[in-house]
Design a protein around this motif. Structure first.
Motif, mmCIF file in Angstrom:
data_model
loop_
_atom_site.group_PDB
_atom_site.id
_atom_site.type_symbol
_atom_site.label_atom_id
_atom_site.label_comp_id
_atom_site.label_asym_id
_atom_site.label_seq_id
_atom_site.Cartn_x
_atom_site.Cartn_y
_atom_site.Cartn_z
ATOM 1 N N LEU A 1 39.313 41.112 38.407
ATOM 2 C CA LEU A 1 40.013 39.852 38.207
ATOM 3 C C LEU A 1 39.582 39.117 36.959
ATOM 4 C CD1 LEU A 1 39.946 38.487 41.873
ATOM 5 C CD2 LEU A 1 41.919 39.412 40.664
ATOM 6 N N LEU A 2 38.267 39.077 36.702
ATOM 7 C CA LEU A 2 37.757 38.265 35.594
ATOM 8 C C LEU A 2 36.486 38.902 35.053
ATOM 9 C CD1 LEU A 2 37.568 34.414 35.438
ATOM 10 C CD2 LEU A 2 35.469 35.712 35.067
ATOM 11 N N ARG B 1 40.743 37.476 31.714
ATOM 12 C CA ARG B 1 41.258 37.384 33.071
ATOM 13 C C ARG B 1 42.505 38.240 33.170
ATOM 14 N NH1 ARG B 1 42.275 31.825 33.831
ATOM 15 N NH2 ARG B 1 44.468 31.990 34.372
ATOM 16 N N ASP C 1 43.704 32.894 42.830
ATOM 17 C CA ASP C 1 43.063 34.212 42.930
ATOM 18 C C ASP C 1 41.566 34.120 42.659
ATOM 19 O OD1 ASP C 1 45.526 35.605 43.379
ATOM 20 O OD2 ASP C 1 45.980 35.302 41.252
ATOM 21 N N VAL C 2 41.183 33.299 41.694
ATOM 22 C CA VAL C 2 39.768 33.070 41.383
ATOM 23 C C VAL C 2 39.467 31.601 41.642
ATOM 24 C CG1 VAL C 2 37.972 33.130 39.618
ATOM 25 C CG2 VAL C 2 39.750 34.899 39.641
ATOM 26 N N LEU D 1 34.049 39.837 38.021
ATOM 27 C CA LEU D 1 34.495 39.470 39.365
ATOM 28 C C LEU D 1 35.612 40.408 39.787
ATOM 29 C CD1 LEU D 1 34.699 35.563 39.200
ATOM 30 C CD2 LEU D 1 33.060 36.921 40.510
ATOM 31 N N LEU E 1 43.709 30.739 38.556
ATOM 32 C CA LEU E 1 42.325 30.276 38.662
ATOM 33 C C LEU E 1 42.313 28.786 38.967
ATOM 34 C CD1 LEU E 1 39.314 31.194 36.447
ATOM 35 C CD2 LEU E 1 39.861 28.776 36.764
ATOM 36 N N ALA F 1 38.621 36.159 44.457
ATOM 37 C CA ALA F 1 37.165 36.081 44.339
ATOM 38 C C ALA F 1 36.733 34.621 44.294
ATOM 39 C CB ALA F 1 36.696 36.815 43.076
ATOM 40 N N TYR G 1 38.118 34.880 51.689
ATOM 41 C CA TYR G 1 37.687 35.823 50.647
ATOM 42 C C TYR G 1 36.818 36.965 51.169
ATOM 43 C CZ TYR G 1 39.417 32.322 47.402
ATOM 44 O OH TYR G 1 40.226 31.439 46.715
ATOM 45 N N SER H 1 47.073 36.454 37.079
ATOM 46 C CA SER H 1 46.176 35.896 38.102
ATOM 47 C C SER H 1 46.034 34.385 37.897
ATOM 48 C CB SER H 1 44.794 36.566 38.048
ATOM 49 O OG SER H 1 44.157 36.286 36.820
#
Length: 613
Positions: A4-5, A63, A142-143, A27, A69, A177, A169, A67
Motif C-alpha cells: 500500500l505505501l 502510495r 485504506d491507510v 505497509l 489515506l 493498514a 484491520y 488507494s
C-alpha cells in the motif's frame, strides 16, 4: 498481501538535530503498526511525512494508485461554525450513511451522547476528539494514520476503539493498514502486530519489531543485552591496546602507529547513548493513622443547558488510609477531577465533610501543564530550586541541577526556559516538582499525558515503591493495573463504586447500563466490603471477591512490613536518646500508634486471608 505505501531512504534534519536518516519502511494489507520513541524523537513528523503533509529533506514516499489515506493529527482542526453532522458526514445524503451498519456502529461507539446539530465550537476537548475520529473512521481509508488517538478518551472509549481497529484491520483477509502513535501500552498490545521505534538518539534510525508492545519490550531488552556484551568485549580489547601502548617504545618501531589506529577504531565504534531518564525517589513525610475521609459528601454542579443541577456525589462516604493505592475510572463528566479537588482541599462539598489527618501533606498533579506557564521565564533547574534547593536521595545530597539531569534533561535543556520545553519535558518537570516537596499523599490526574513509554515505565517504577497514599485518575489501563491495589468507578449515578474485578468489571457494568441490564447503582461508600451490583448468592464467595481479598492481603502485608521497619528505627532511636525523657516519651507515643495500627491490620489480614483461601 498487496503493498500500500512505502518510504524509501527518507531523511530529515531540523536545525542541527537529525530526526530521520536513510529510513525505509513499508505497509502492506493487514499491517497494524505501533510507533513509539522518546518525546521529541520525530514520531509525529514521521506520520506527517507518510501522509505527505510534510516533506523530507531526502528520499521519497510512494502510495499505490487509487488507494486512500486518512490521518488524525494531535490537534483537531474543526470548523468553528460546523455541527457534528457537518464534520462527520458533510453533504452526504442521510439515507446513504444511515443504512450502513458499519457507520451506525461507529456512531454508537463514539457519538452516542452527542446531538447531530450540536456546534463543535461548544464541545469539550474529548468530544471534539471523538467527532474528528468518527469522521475519519466513517471514511474508512485504506491507510489510516493516527497520532495519539486515545488522548481525551475515557477507558470505555479506548476499549471500543481498540476493538474496532483490531476487527477492521486485523481480521483474516483484511485490506488496508494502520499506523498509530500512542503512549497507551495496553492499546498497543491490543491492536498492533508490529512496532516501529523512532530512536531519537541523533542517529535518525527507526527500528522495526515484530509483535505488540510486550514483544517489543522483550526484543529491545535482548538487543540491550547483546549491545552490553559487545560493549564489554570492546572495552576489554581497548584496555589491551592501551596497555600495549604503555609498555612499548613508540619511537623504535612502526607497530605503535598500528596500535594507535586500532585503539582509535575501538573508541570510534562506541555507539551513541540512549537518552537516560531516572525518576529519583525522594523523602516522604511521616503519615499518621488518619489520612482522608469523605463523610456523607454531596456535590452538585449547574448544567449549562438545563435548569436543574447535576448530582456528582450523593451522600458518599469513602475512607483513605495510610498506604492505600486507588485507581479511579469513570465516564466523562462523572466527577473524577472534582473528586481530586475535594481530596486536595481545593473544593468544599455542598453537604457532608472531608476529614483530614493532621500529618498529611497533599500534592496534586493536574491534567495539563498550564500551572507552569507562570514560570515560563525560569529554567528547569530554577523551578526545582524554588521548591527545594538540595534534596537527600539514598543518603546523598543532590542539587537541583543533578536532579534535572537524572530526570533526563541534558545540560542544554536543563537551562532552557520552561516556555521553550516540549510537552513531555514540561510534564516530567511538573512531576519532579511535585515529588521534591516530600508529600505523603499524591493525587494524580491523567499522569500519562504527554509522556513517552520509557518515561511512563520510570514513573511506574517510582510509584511501585512509593510509601504514601496514592489516588490516580487515568484511562491508561496499563498504569492502573501496575500501580493501584484497588480500583473504584464513578458511573455517573452519584456514587463511588468499588471494582473488585478492575477495569474489566467497569466495562461490563457500562455495557449493562447501555443495554438496559442490571442497574449500576451501589451503596454510597467504596471499601473492601463493596460488592458487584448483580450480587452473588448469599454466603457465596465469587472469583471477584477472592481477587479483591488477595489484593487486600498484599496491601496489608506491605504495610505491616513498613510498620516493622519503622518500629525497629524507633527502638534504635530510643536506645540512642535514653537520657532524653521528652524524646523517649515522644518516640514511645509513635510506637503505640504503630502498635494500634498493626493490631487493626492483622485483624483485617485474617479476614481477607480467609476469603482469599
Amino acid at each position: 498481501m498487496a503493498h500500500l505505501l512505502g518510504a524509501d531512504g527518507i531523511a530529515l534534519t531540523i536545525g542541527t538535530r537529525t530526526l530521520l536518516a536513510d529510513v525505509s519502511l513499508g505497509l502492506d494489507d493487514g499491517d497494524r503498526v505501533g510507533v513509539v520513541g522518546p518525546n521529541g524523537a520525530g514520531k509525529s513528523t514521521l506520520l506527517r511525512i507518510l501522509a505527505a503533509t510534510a516533506l523530507p529533506d531526502a528520499g521519497r514516499v510512494t502510495r499505490v494508485g487509487g488507494s486512500t489515506l486518512g490521518m488524525l493529527d494531535q490537534r483537531d482542526e474543526l470548523a468553528a461554525d460546523a455541527t457534528v453532522l457537518d464534520v462527520v458526514h458533510g453533504d452526504a445524503p442521510t439515507h446513504l450513511w444511515a443504512s450502513d451498519a458499519r457507520v451506525r456502529e461507529i456512531q454508537q461507539g463514539l457519538l452516542g451522547d452527542l446531538a447531530w446539530e450540536a456546534p463543535v465550537a461548544r464541545l469539550s476537548g474529548g468530544q471534539r476528539r471523538r467527532v474528528a475520529l468518527a469522521a475519519l473512521l466513517v471514511r474508512d481509508p485504506d491507510v489510516l494514520l493516527l497520532d495519539e488517538p486515545t488522548n481525551h478518551l475515557d477507558v470505555e472509549g479506548v476499549a471500543w476503539l481498540a476493538d474496532h481497529l483490531r476487527t477492521r484491520y486485523g481480521r483474516p483477509g483484511a485490506t488496508g493498514a494502520l499506523v498509530v502513535v500512542t503512549h497507551d501500552r495496553w492499546f498497543l498490545d491490543e491492536v498492533c502486530s508490529r512496532m516501529w521505534e523512532v530512536r531519537g538518539d541523533g542517529t535518525g534510525a527507526v527500528d522495526g519489531y515484530e509483535g505488540g508492545y510486550a514483544a517489543y519490550i522483550l526484543a529491545r531488552a535482548e538487543r540491550g543485552r547483546q549491545a552490553a556484551a559487545a560493549a564489554e568485549k570492546r572495552d576489554n580489547l581497548l584496555r589491551k591496546e592501551l596497555a600495549w601502548l604503555r609498555r612499548g617504545a613508540p619511537a623504535r618501531t612502526s607497530k605503535p602507529k598500528f596500535r594507535l589506529d586500532a585503539a582509535a577504531a575501538l573508541i570510534a565504534d562506541e555507539p551513541p547513548p540512549r537518552d537516560s531518564m531516572e525518576l529519583t525517589r525522594t523523602a516522604t513525610r511521616r503519615l499518621g493513622k488518619d489520612v482522608l475521609d469523605l463523610e456523607s459528601v454531596s456535590v452538585q454542579v449547574p448544567r449549562p443547558d438545563a435548569p436543574d443541577a447535576k448530582v456528582l456525589f450523593d451522600d458518599v462516604t469513602w475512607r483513605l488510609g495510610p498506604g492505600d493505592r486507588y485507581g479511579v475510572v469513570g465516564v466523562n463528566g462523572a466527577g473524577k477531577t472534582t473528586l481530586l479537588a475535594l481530596l486536595a482541599g481545593r473544593r468544599e462539598p455542598d453537604a457532608g465533610r472531608v476529614k483530614r489527618g493532621r500529618t498529611i501533606h497533599v500534592r496534586e498533579l493536574s491534567q495539563d501543564v498550564a500551572e507552569l506557564d507562570e514560570l515560563g521565564r525560569l529554567t528547569a533547574v530554577e523551578v526545582i530550586e524554588q521548591e527545594q534547593g538540595r534534596v537527600v536521595v539514598d543518603g546523598k545530597e543532590l542539587t537541583a541541577a543533578q536532579l534535572t539531569e537524572r530526570l533526563g534533561f541534558t545540560r542544554e535543556r536543563a537551562y532552557t526556559p520552561v516556555r521553550d520545553l516540549s510537552g513531555g519535558e514540561r510534564r516530567r518537570l511538573q512531576l519532579m516538582r511535585l515529588l521534591v516537596a516530600e508529600p505523603n499523599v499524591l493525587l494524580l490526574d491523567e499522569p500519562t499525558n504527554d509522556l513517552d513509554t520509557d518515561t511512563l515505565a520510570a514513573v511506574e517504577d517510582l510509584l511501585d515503591g512509593w510509601p504514601g497514599t496514592l489516588v490516580v485518575v487515568s484511562h491508561d489501563r496499563y498504569l492502573l493495573e501496575r500501580v493501584a491495589d484497588r480500583q473504584v468507578a464513578l458511573l455517573g449515578d452519584g456514587t463511588v463504586r468499588d471494582l473488585p474485578g478492575g477495569v474489566e468489571e467497569y466495562l461490563r457494568l457500562r455495557a449493562e447500563a447501555r443495554s438496559g441490564g442490571a442497574p449500576v447503582a451501589s451503596a454510597g461508600s467504596a471499601g473492601p466490603a463493596a460488592r458487584d451490583a448483580g450480587g452473588d448468592a448469599e454466603g457465596a464467595v465469587s472469583q471477584r471477591d477472592i481477587r479483591a481479598a488477595k489484593k487486600e492481603v498484599s496491601r496489608i502485608e506491605r504495610r505491616l512490613a513498613k510498620i516493622a521497619e519503622k518500629e525497629a528505627e524507633l527502638h534504635e532511636k530510643i536506645a540512642q536518646q535514653a537520657t532524653d525523657y521528652q524524646a523517649v516519651a515522644r518516640l514511645d507515643t509513635e510506637l503505640r500508634e504503630l502498635a494500634d495500627e498493626r493490631d487493626e491490620l492483622e485483624s483485617a489480614w485474617l479476614e481477607a486471608a480467609e476469603v482469599a483461601g
